[in-house]
Design a protein around this motif. Structure first.
Motif, PDB file in Angstrom:
ATOM      1  N   ILE A 185      15.528 -60.777 -28.244  1.00 63.94           N
ATOM      2  CA  ILE A 185      14.974 -61.136 -29.621  1.00 63.94           C
ATOM      3  C   ILE A 185      15.193 -59.730 -30.448  1.00 63.94           C
ATOM      4  CG2 ILE A 185      13.229 -61.648 -31.078  1.00 63.94           C
ATOM      5  CD1 ILE A 185      14.177 -63.930 -28.920  1.00 63.94           C
ATOM      6  N   SER A 186      15.795 -59.505 -31.466  1.00 61.51           N
ATOM      7  CA  SER A 186      16.331 -58.106 -32.069  1.00 61.51           C
ATOM      8  C   SER A 186      15.806 -58.496 -33.551  1.00 61.51           C
ATOM      9  CB  SER A 186      17.454 -57.685 -31.759  1.00 61.51           C
ATOM     10  OG  SER A 186      18.395 -58.435 -32.349  1.00 61.51           O
ATOM     11  N   GLY A 187      15.388 -57.315 -34.292  1.00 64.02           N
ATOM     12  CA  GLY A 187      15.328 -57.647 -35.581  1.00 64.02           C
ATOM     13  C   GLY A 187      14.542 -56.212 -36.328  1.00 64.02           C
ATOM     14  N   VAL A 188      13.712 -56.393 -37.214  1.00 62.39           N
ATOM     15  CA  VAL A 188      12.952 -55.444 -37.848  1.00 62.39           C
ATOM     16  C   VAL A 188      11.355 -55.796 -38.505  1.00 62.39           C
ATOM     17  CG1 VAL A 188      13.813 -55.992 -40.314  1.00 62.39           C
ATOM     18  CG2 VAL A 188      13.227 -53.725 -39.842  1.00 62.39           C
ATOM     19  N   VAL A 189      10.407 -55.016 -38.312  1.00 61.62           N
ATOM     20  CA  VAL A 189       9.296 -55.475 -38.640  1.00 61.62           C
ATOM     21  C   VAL A 189       8.962 -54.691 -39.917  1.00 61.62           C
ATOM     22  CG1 VAL A 189       6.844 -55.455 -38.089  1.00 61.62           C
ATOM     23  CG2 VAL A 189       8.475 -55.624 -36.341  1.00 61.62           C
ATOM     24  N   LYS A 190       8.279 -55.496 -40.904  1.00 59.98           N
ATOM     25  CA  LYS A 190       7.923 -54.927 -42.200  1.00 59.98           C
ATOM     26  C   LYS A 190       6.590 -55.316 -42.713  1.00 59.98           C
ATOM     27  CE  LYS A 190      12.807 -54.919 -43.878  1.00 59.98           C
ATOM     28  NZ  LYS A 190      13.807 -55.674 -45.024  1.00 59.98           N
ATOM     29  N   ASP A 191       6.339 -54.408 -43.565  1.00 59.33           N
ATOM     30  CA  ASP A 191       4.975 -54.745 -44.153  1.00 59.33           C
ATOM     31  C   ASP A 191       5.031 -55.843 -45.374  1.00 59.33           C
ATOM     32  OD1 ASP A 191       3.081 -54.306 -46.789  1.00 59.33           O
ATOM     33  OD2 ASP A 191       2.101 -52.659 -45.275  1.00 59.33           O
ATOM     34  N   LYS A 192       4.259 -56.817 -45.391  1.00 54.31           N
ATOM     35  CA  LYS A 192       4.490 -57.849 -46.026  1.00 54.31           C
ATOM     36  C   LYS A 192       4.113 -57.533 -47.635  1.00 54.31           C
ATOM     37  CE  LYS A 192       3.098 -62.824 -46.392  1.00 54.31           C
ATOM     38  NZ  LYS A 192       2.341 -63.935 -45.736  1.00 54.31           N
ATOM     39  N   GLN A 193       3.470 -56.385 -47.570  1.00 49.85           N
ATOM     40  CA  GLN A 193       3.102 -56.186 -49.592  1.00 49.85           C
ATOM     41  C   GLN A 193       4.155 -55.306 -49.825  1.00 49.85           C
ATOM     42  OE1 GLN A 193      -0.983 -54.949 -49.602  1.00 49.85           O
ATOM     43  NE2 GLN A 193      -1.926 -56.828 -49.029  1.00 49.85           N
ATOM     44  N   ASN A 194       4.226 -54.239 -49.246  1.00 50.20           N
ATOM     45  CA  ASN A 194       5.173 -53.259 -49.886  1.00 50.20           C
ATOM     46  C   ASN A 194       6.748 -53.159 -49.258  1.00 50.20           C
ATOM     47  OD1 ASN A 194       5.049 -51.916 -47.323  1.00 50.20           O
ATOM     48  ND2 ASN A 194       3.556 -50.513 -48.127  1.00 50.20           N
ATOM     49  N   LYS A 195       6.690 -54.040 -48.373  1.00 52.89           N
ATOM     50  CA  LYS A 195       8.337 -54.302 -47.808  1.00 52.89           C
ATOM     51  C   LYS A 195       8.823 -53.337 -47.025  1.00 52.89           C
ATOM     52  CE  LYS A 195       7.890 -57.879 -50.378  1.00 52.89           C
ATOM     53  NZ  LYS A 195       7.373 -59.324 -49.948  1.00 52.89           N
ATOM     54  N   LYS A 196       7.999 -52.186 -46.714  1.00 53.85           N
ATOM     55  CA  LYS A 196       8.479 -50.938 -46.140  1.00 53.85           C
ATOM     56  C   LYS A 196       8.387 -51.298 -44.547  1.00 53.85           C
ATOM     57  CE  LYS A 196       6.451 -47.360 -49.029  1.00 53.85           C
ATOM     58  NZ  LYS A 196       5.480 -46.223 -49.020  1.00 53.85           N
ATOM     59  N   ARG A 197       9.531 -50.429 -43.903  1.00 53.88           N
ATOM     60  CA  ARG A 197       9.662 -50.954 -42.548  1.00 53.88           C
ATOM     61  C   ARG A 197       8.467 -50.091 -41.571  1.00 53.88           C
ATOM     62  NH1 ARG A 197      15.865 -50.874 -40.852  1.00 53.88           N
ATOM     63  NH2 ARG A 197      16.623 -52.160 -42.616  1.00 53.88           N
ATOM     64  N   LEU A 198       8.064 -50.596 -40.576  1.00 60.76           N
ATOM     65  CA  LEU A 198       7.068 -50.086 -39.801  1.00 60.76           C
ATOM     66  C   LEU A 198       7.430 -49.543 -38.357  1.00 60.76           C
ATOM     67  CD1 LEU A 198       4.303 -53.119 -40.677  1.00 60.76           C
ATOM     68  CD2 LEU A 198       4.533 -50.903 -41.688  1.00 60.76           C
ATOM     69  N   GLU A 199       7.048 -48.087 -38.116  1.00 67.31           N
ATOM     70  CA  GLU A 199       7.338 -47.608 -37.040  1.00 67.31           C
ATOM     71  C   GLU A 199       6.422 -47.733 -36.025  1.00 67.31           C
ATOM     72  OE1 GLU A 199       8.343 -43.733 -38.285  1.00 67.31           O
ATOM     73  OE2 GLU A 199       6.161 -43.069 -38.548  1.00 67.31           O
ATOM     74  N   TYR A 200       6.674 -47.761 -34.795  1.00 67.58           N
ATOM     75  CA  TYR A 200       5.812 -47.890 -33.590  1.00 67.58           C
ATOM     76  C   TYR A 200       5.083 -48.978 -33.473  1.00 67.58           C
ATOM     77  CZ  TYR A 200       7.084 -42.681 -34.660  1.00 67.58           C
ATOM     78  OH  TYR A 200       7.598 -41.814 -35.122  1.00 67.58           O
ATOM     79  N   VAL A 201       5.637 -50.338 -33.766  1.00 69.68           N
ATOM     80  CA  VAL A 201       4.814 -51.550 -33.753  1.00 69.68           C
ATOM     81  C   VAL A 201       5.118 -51.895 -32.378  1.00 69.68           C
ATOM     82  CG1 VAL A 201       4.916 -53.671 -34.434  1.00 69.68           C
ATOM     83  CG2 VAL A 201       5.247 -51.952 -36.248  1.00 69.68           C
ATOM     84  N   ASN A 202       3.915 -52.491 -31.909  1.00 69.60           N
ATOM     85  CA  ASN A 202       3.976 -52.912 -30.393  1.00 69.60           C
ATOM     86  C   ASN A 202       4.526 -54.323 -30.272  1.00 69.60           C
ATOM     87  OD1 ASN A 202       2.732 -50.937 -28.709  1.00 69.60           O
ATOM     88  ND2 ASN A 202       0.717 -51.530 -29.698  1.00 69.60           N
ATOM     89  N   ILE A 203       5.715 -54.667 -29.507  1.00 68.82           N
ATOM     90  CA  ILE A 203       6.277 -55.743 -29.165  1.00 68.82           C
ATOM     91  C   ILE A 203       5.737 -56.450 -27.844  1.00 68.82           C
ATOM     92  CG2 ILE A 203       8.403 -57.447 -29.422  1.00 68.82           C
ATOM     93  CD1 ILE A 203       7.636 -55.728 -31.916  1.00 68.82           C
ATOM     94  N   SER A 204       5.392 -57.548 -27.499  1.00 67.96           N
ATOM     95  CA  SER A 204       4.890 -57.762 -26.380  1.00 67.96           C
ATOM     96  C   SER A 204       4.902 -59.310 -26.213  1.00 67.96           C
ATOM     97  CB  SER A 204       3.571 -57.378 -25.927  1.00 67.96           C
ATOM     98  OG  SER A 204       2.483 -57.990 -26.819  1.00 67.96           O
ATOM     99  N   ILE A 205       4.627 -60.021 -24.859  1.00 66.68           N
ATOM    100  CA  ILE A 205       4.534 -61.233 -24.598  1.00 66.68           C
ATOM    101  C   ILE A 205       3.098 -61.330 -24.263  1.00 66.68           C
ATOM    102  CG2 ILE A 205       5.011 -63.170 -22.993  1.00 66.68           C
ATOM    103  CD1 ILE A 205       7.292 -62.248 -25.001  1.00 66.68           C
ATOM    104  N   PRO A 206       2.365 -62.265 -25.088  1.00 66.54           N
ATOM    105  CA  PRO A 206       0.843 -62.652 -24.616  1.00 66.54           C
ATOM    106  C   PRO A 206       0.561 -62.701 -23.241  1.00 66.54           C
ATOM    107  CG  PRO A 206       1.407 -63.500 -26.740  1.00 66.54           C
ATOM    108  CD  PRO A 206       2.740 -63.242 -26.119  1.00 66.54           C
ATOM    109  N   GLY A 207      -0.453 -62.098 -22.776  1.00 68.22           N
ATOM    110  CA  GLY A 207      -0.619 -62.367 -21.222  1.00 68.22           C
ATOM    111  C   GLY A 207       0.127 -61.796 -20.005  1.00 68.22           C
ATOM    112  N   SER A 208       1.275 -60.948 -20.653  1.00 66.63           N
ATOM    113  CA  SER A 208       2.293 -60.520 -19.598  1.00 66.63           C
ATOM    114  C   SER A 208       2.149 -59.074 -19.707  1.00 66.63           C
ATOM    115  CB  SER A 208       3.674 -61.119 -20.101  1.00 66.63           C
ATOM    116  OG  SER A 208       4.443 -60.278 -21.208  1.00 66.63           O
TER     117      SER A 208
END
Length: 424
Positions: free
Chosen positions: A41-64
């Motif tokens: 799964i690849s892509g980009v994470v952004k702030d919904k309000q200002n559309k800025k890209r967010l660095e150091y965001v955690n990506i995980s599987i719940p419970g794993s």
């Protein structure tokens, strides 16, 4: 206090050399999980309000235990093993509500994940608002209850880059094994072992100064401030700092105390300033952002510089750390460490100086608590070793297999291509 002084200079050391670097081959062993089926799964994470890209965001599987983080461009690539058992991917970041993405047992590319900022309206009364140091003390006392009581074998991805000005001159990466004893024990038996790694070095004659970060992968041991309190959270050292309550925030949908600190004493060694994030309900440390004080450049230099050529002048500009933890099933675990060092070097009788930057980061991508055996000392990575001395040149594009890594930024991708051309 003496122990604090020893640790303050013991976990980050730079060595500047005029000699070349002698590479050793990386291990070529193939683990069973490298051959496991997985989706990406690849892509980009952004702030919904200002559309800025967010660095150091955690990506995980719940419970794993599997996970990764976004890079400085907000981009990520997350490999999920045995996807038929996974229903969703969770995205979390400081100051934002968590977001879950449904997984349909197939790879997804160019995904955009929108994060909604946390609105801290009518924040609840802070009982100890006038005594933030007391909150820190209580959180320190609760470390044995809040963090793992078991031995863990963590799998981590480590990347280290060195830049001369804006140009990359060294890129090293590795998958590492991290043997972590329980958090109520000291770090003396904790070990790091390089499982797989690669590097790229500049071949330009002008890049004769070899910049090495000694013991880089051992950051996962020494900069874990909860497991190694001598760095920052030693109860005897707290009087050295003045604490202040800041506006609270949200991490993983949980409200956090935010407490800033700065030196209030002059010591024989450099102190720190920064912020601590503490879960309001559990009183567990979830995040720490801190910098080495540059009030006395000589003290800062003593803290980070191991060796330099005669006649080379060294001036530190910034030493910054970010450490984050993640809670799972009521227990908090190490999640991510980042370190940035900027300094200037110039030769006597020369008019201009050169700025160097070393960035190192480590993310825990998996962990195991069952049937864990220690890493023998002879196999462990030593804090006197440099990662670039222990790994071989970049190999094929599928080098990492099913392992999760931190996606390279656009600038790093470009640098890799340039350095590859130099080696041909």
């Amino acid at each position: 206090m003496k122990a604090q002084y020893r640790q303050s200079i013991g976990f980050l050391l730079i060595i500047l050399l005029m000699a070349g670097i002698n590479p050793l081959r990386a291990q070529e062993t193939v683990r069973d999980d490298e051959n496991a089926d997985y989706i990406t799964i690849s892509g980009v994470v952004k702030d919904k309000q200002n559309k800025k890209r967010l660095e150091y965001v955690n990506i995980s599987i719940p419970g794993s235990t599997s996970g990764t983080v976004t890079n400085e461009d907000g981009e990520f690539s997350f490999k999920i093993k045995d996807p038929s058992h996974v229903k969703a991917m969770e995205v979390s970041h400081i100051g934002y509500y968590n977001n879950k993405i449904d997984i349909n047992n197939s790879s997804i590319s160019d995904l955009t994940v929108w994060m909604t900022p946390y609105e801290n309206m009518l924040d609840e009364i802070i009982i100890h608002a006038n005594d933030p140091r007391r909150i820190v003390e209580e959180a320190i006392k609760k470390i044995p209850a809040n963090y793992s009581k078991n031995t863990n074998m963590l799998t981590g991805f480590y990347r280290e880059t060195a830049q001369k000005g804006r140009r990359y001159i060294n890129i090293s990466e590795a998958v590492i094994d991290i043997y972590k004893t329980p958090y109520n024990e000291s770090v003396d038996r904790d070990r790091v072992q390089i499982y797989k790694g690669r590097k790229l070095l500049s071949q330009k004659r002008s890049d004769t100064l070899a910049v090495k970060l000694l013991g880089g992968p051992t950051m996962s041991v020494y900069v874990d401030i909860v497991k190694n309190p001598d760095v920052l959270l030693d109860l005897e050292s707290l009087p050295c700092y003045a604490f202040k309550m800041e506006e609270s925030t949200n991490i993983d949908n949980r409200s956090q105390y935010v407490i800033s600190f700065e030196p209030q004493m002059i010591m024989p060694y450099a102190l720190y300033y920064g912020k601590l994030y503490i879960d309001k309900e559990r009183l567990s440390f979830t995040r720490a952002e801190f910098n080495l004080s540059m009030d006395d450049r000589n003290k800062a230099t003593q803290a980070i510089l191991r060796k330099k050529p005669f006649g080379l002048r060294f001036r530190p500009l910034e030493v910054a750390f970010l450490v984050s933890y993640k809670e799972r099933d009521g227990v908090t675990y190490l999640n991510y460490i980042r370190n940035g060092v900027r300094f200037k070097c110039d030769w006597k009788r020369k008019l201009f100086s050169t700025t160097y930057t070393i960035i190192s980061e480590m993310v825990v991508t998996d962990s195991e608590e069952n049937n864990v055996t220690g890493i023998p000392y002879r196999m462990a990575f030593k804090d006197t070793q440099s990662l670039s001395d222990k790994v071989e040149n970049f190999l094929d594009e599928d080098f990492w297999g099913a392992y999760n890594i931190i996606e390279p930024t656009e600038s790093l991708d470009s640098a890799v291509n340039k350095l590859k051309k130099q080696q041909k």
